[in-house]
Scaffold this motif. Structure first.
Motif, mmCIF file in Angstrom:
data_model
loop_
_atom_site.group_PDB
_atom_site.id
_atom_site.type_symbol
_atom_site.label_atom_id
_atom_site.label_comp_id
_atom_site.label_asym_id
_atom_site.label_seq_id
_atom_site.Cartn_x
_atom_site.Cartn_y
_atom_site.Cartn_z
ATOM 1 N N GLN A 185 -3.715 31.289 82.317
ATOM 2 C CA GLN A 185 -2.279 31.568 82.387
ATOM 3 C C GLN A 185 -2.000 33.062 82.312
ATOM 4 O O GLN A 185 -1.244 33.609 83.122
ATOM 5 C CB GLN A 185 -1.541 30.840 81.257
ATOM 6 N N GLN A 186 -2.629 33.742 81.339
ATOM 7 C CA GLN A 186 -2.366 35.166 81.177
ATOM 8 C C GLN A 186 -2.960 35.992 82.323
ATOM 9 O O GLN A 186 -2.378 36.996 82.744
ATOM 10 C CB GLN A 186 -2.889 35.647 79.824
ATOM 11 N N LEU A 187 -4.096 35.552 82.840
ATOM 12 C CA LEU A 187 -4.678 36.260 83.987
ATOM 13 C C LEU A 187 -3.798 36.105 85.224
ATOM 14 O O LEU A 187 -3.617 37.058 85.986
ATOM 15 C CB LEU A 187 -6.075 35.719 84.271
ATOM 16 N N LEU A 198 -11.076 36.857 91.550
ATOM 17 C CA LEU A 198 -11.774 37.927 90.849
ATOM 18 C C LEU A 198 -13.272 37.622 90.913
ATOM 19 O O LEU A 198 -13.669 36.459 90.932
ATOM 20 C CB LEU A 198 -11.300 38.014 89.397
ATOM 21 N N LEU A 199 -14.084 38.656 90.924
ATOM 22 C CA LEU A 199 -15.519 38.481 91.132
ATOM 23 C C LEU A 199 -16.316 38.976 89.924
ATOM 24 O O LEU A 199 -16.518 40.186 89.772
ATOM 25 C CB LEU A 199 -15.954 39.241 92.389
ATOM 26 N N PRO A 200 -16.731 38.079 89.025
ATOM 27 C CA PRO A 200 -17.530 38.494 87.868
ATOM 28 C C PRO A 200 -18.865 39.085 88.302
ATOM 29 O O PRO A 200 -19.602 38.466 89.060
ATOM 30 C CB PRO A 200 -17.738 37.184 87.090
ATOM 31 N N PRO A 209 -14.115 43.290 91.484
ATOM 32 C CA PRO A 209 -15.221 43.021 90.569
ATOM 33 C C PRO A 209 -14.722 43.134 89.136
ATOM 34 O O PRO A 209 -13.787 43.890 88.845
ATOM 35 C CB PRO A 209 -16.231 44.124 90.897
ATOM 36 N N ILE A 210 -15.337 42.364 88.234
ATOM 37 C CA ILE A 210 -14.865 42.363 86.852
ATOM 38 C C ILE A 210 -16.033 42.102 85.908
ATOM 39 O O ILE A 210 -16.948 41.327 86.213
ATOM 40 C CB ILE A 210 -13.750 41.299 86.671
ATOM 41 N N LEU A 211 -16.019 42.784 84.774
ATOM 42 C CA LEU A 211 -17.046 42.608 83.741
ATOM 43 C C LEU A 211 -16.448 41.798 82.598
ATOM 44 O O LEU A 211 -15.374 42.126 82.085
ATOM 45 C CB LEU A 211 -17.520 43.971 83.233
ATOM 46 N N LEU A 212 -17.111 40.730 82.200
ATOM 47 C CA LEU A 212 -16.615 39.846 81.145
ATOM 48 C C LEU A 212 -17.181 40.286 79.797
ATOM 49 O O LEU A 212 -18.395 40.353 79.621
ATOM 50 C CB LEU A 212 -17.028 38.396 81.436
ATOM 51 N N ASP A 213 -16.306 40.591 78.851
ATOM 52 C CA ASP A 213 -16.712 41.033 77.518
ATOM 53 C C ASP A 213 -16.456 39.908 76.515
ATOM 54 O O ASP A 213 -15.311 39.545 76.253
ATOM 55 C CB ASP A 213 -15.922 42.286 77.132
ATOM 56 N N LEU A 214 -17.536 39.351 75.957
ATOM 57 C CA LEU A 214 -17.440 38.212 75.041
ATOM 58 C C LEU A 214 -17.630 38.622 73.584
ATOM 59 O O LEU A 214 -17.718 37.768 72.700
ATOM 60 C CB LEU A 214 -18.494 37.155 75.409
ATOM 61 N N GLN A 215 -17.694 39.912 73.325
ATOM 62 C CA GLN A 215 -18.023 40.400 71.986
ATOM 63 C C GLN A 215 -17.012 39.946 70.935
ATOM 64 O O GLN A 215 -17.385 39.497 69.845
ATOM 65 C CB GLN A 215 -18.110 41.928 72.012
ATOM 66 N N GLU A 216 -15.711 40.054 71.256
ATOM 67 C CA GLU A 216 -14.688 39.660 70.290
ATOM 68 C C GLU A 216 -14.716 38.158 70.023
ATOM 69 O O GLU A 216 -14.479 37.709 68.900
ATOM 70 C CB GLU A 216 -13.298 40.083 70.783
ATOM 71 N N ALA A 275 0.236 42.710 90.379
ATOM 72 C CA ALA A 275 -0.363 43.609 91.386
ATOM 73 C C ALA A 275 -1.434 42.846 92.165
ATOM 74 O O ALA A 275 -2.621 43.102 92.029
ATOM 75 C CB ALA A 275 -0.967 44.831 90.706
ATOM 76 N N PRO A 276 -1.016 41.888 92.982
ATOM 77 C CA PRO A 276 -1.990 41.028 93.665
ATOM 78 C C PRO A 276 -2.955 41.776 94.573
ATOM 79 O O PRO A 276 -4.135 41.422 94.648
ATOM 80 C CB PRO A 276 -1.110 40.054 94.460
ATOM 81 N N GLU A 277 -2.493 42.809 95.242
ATOM 82 C CA GLU A 277 -3.360 43.545 96.152
ATOM 83 C C GLU A 277 -4.422 44.341 95.402
ATOM 84 O O GLU A 277 -5.527 44.547 95.888
ATOM 85 C CB GLU A 277 -2.536 44.480 97.037
ATOM 86 N N PHE A 278 -4.070 44.783 94.183
ATOM 87 C CA PHE A 278 -5.025 45.543 93.386
ATOM 88 C C PHE A 278 -6.169 44.639 92.901
ATOM 89 O O PHE A 278 -7.343 45.006 92.935
ATOM 90 C CB PHE A 278 -4.328 46.179 92.196
ATOM 91 N N PHE A 279 -5.816 43.432 92.447
ATOM 92 C CA PHE A 279 -6.814 42.558 91.839
ATOM 93 C C PHE A 279 -7.556 41.689 92.848
ATOM 94 O O PHE A 279 -8.566 41.076 92.498
ATOM 95 C CB PHE A 279 -6.145 41.661 90.793
#
Length: 244
Positions: free
Chosen positions: A39-41, A85-87, A56-63, A48-52
Motif C-alpha cells: 500500500q505504501q509503495l 520495481l526491480l530488486p 532498480p532497488i536494494l532491499l534493506d532488511l536490517q531494521e 512519480a510513476p515515470e521515476f520509479f
C-alpha cells in the motif's frame, strides 16, 4: 609500441571489469506486513510513476531483523516486482533470508559496506500500521558538479544544481528544483504531493518534467520554450511553462 602478439590479444578483448559507483534507491523495511508495504509503495510510486518505472532497488532488511520480524523474501520480491520495481540485491538479512535471496538469483550485500551518498539515495520506509511515517527535516541540497547519465538525486527539501543535468538522469525534490545549467534529464518537483513546488532552469531540454505527479514528456513541450530559461508550476492540475 605493442608487439604483434599484444595487438592480436587486444583485438580479441571481449570485456573489461572497471570500478565505478552505482547508486540505487534503498527500500528500508520497518514492517513485515506485505499488505502495508504494498500500500505504501503504491502511494510512493503514484507520486512519480515515470521515476520509479523499472527502477532498480536494494532491499534493506536490517531494521526488520532488529525487531525480530521475519519476512519471506520470495513473497517480498514478488510484491516489489508487481509494482514494476526491480530488486537487485538485499542487505541486512539473516542466514535464511540470504539463502532465499540467492536462490532467486538476487545478490546479498554486506550490511556495513560503504555508505551511499545522501545526494543519490532514496529511502522508502514501510511503517507498521500503528506507527507514523517519520520525515527527515526539509533541507536544501546543493549540487555543484554535472549530473551525469545514469545518476539519480533526491532532495528532502529544495534541490539546486549549479551545472548541467545530462540526458538519462533523474532529479527529484520534495520542494523546488533549480537548475542553472542545461536541464536534459528528468526533473520531478513536489514528489510528496507539494502542488506549490516549482521547477526553474536556465536551458529547458528536459526528457520529462513533473510537479506533484503531473508530468509532461519532451514530446509534449512546446518548441517556443526549448533551450530557454523558464519556470514551471502547477495551475488547475496542469503544468504551466513561462519564460523567465
Amino acid at each position: 609500441m605493442p608487439t604483434d602478439s599484444q595487438k592480436s590479444s587486444l583485438s580479441h578483448l571481449a570485456l573489461e571489469f572497471k570500478s565505478s559507483t552505482f547508486s540505487v534507491p534503498v527500500l528500508v523495511l520497518f514492517s513485515n506486513s506485505l499488505q502495508n508495504i504494498e500500500q505504501q509503495l503504491q502511494e510512493k510510486v503514484a507520486l512519480a510513476p515515470e521515476f520509479f518505472k523499472n527502477s532498480p532497488i536494494l532491499l534493506d532488511l536490517q531494521e526488520l531483523n532488529k525487531r525480530d520480524l521475519d519476512i519471506a523474501v520470495a513473497d517480498l520480491v514478488k510484491a516489489i516486482k508487481a509494482l514494476n520495481l526491480l530488486p537487485i540485491g538485499i542487505r541486512g538479512g539473516n542466514a535464511e533470508q540470504n539463502r532465499q535471496a540467492l536462490a532467486l538469483g538476487i545478490p546479498v550485500h554486506a550490511s556495513h559496506g560503504a555508505p551511499t551518498s545522501e545526494s543519490t539515495k532514496i529511502k522508502t520506509i514501510a511503517a507498521a500500521p500503528e506507527e507514523s511515517l517519520q520525515s527527515e527535516g526539509p533541507s536544501t541540497l546543493l549540487i555543484t558538479q554535472p549530473v551525469r547519465s545514469g545518476q539519480r538525486i533526491y532532495a528532502h527539501g529544495d534541490l539546486i544544481v549549479l551545472a548541467t543535468v545530462s540526458s538519462g538522469t533523474e532529479i527529484m525534490a520534495e520542494g523546488n528544483i533549480h537548475v542553472y545549467g542545461s536541464l536534459r534529464g528528468r526533473a520531478l518537483a513536489g514528489v510528496q504531493g507539494n502542488e506549490k513546488a516549482r521547477i526553474f532552469c536556465s536551458d529547458l531540454q528536459a526528457e520529462l518534467i513533473s510537479i506533484a505527479g503531473v508530468y509532461k514528456v519532451s514530446e509534449d513541450l512546446s518548441k517556443e520554450f526549448q533551450q530557454k530559461p523558464v519556470q514551471i508550476y502547477l495551475q488547475d492540475n496542469s503544468l504551466i511553462i513561462k519564460e523567465i
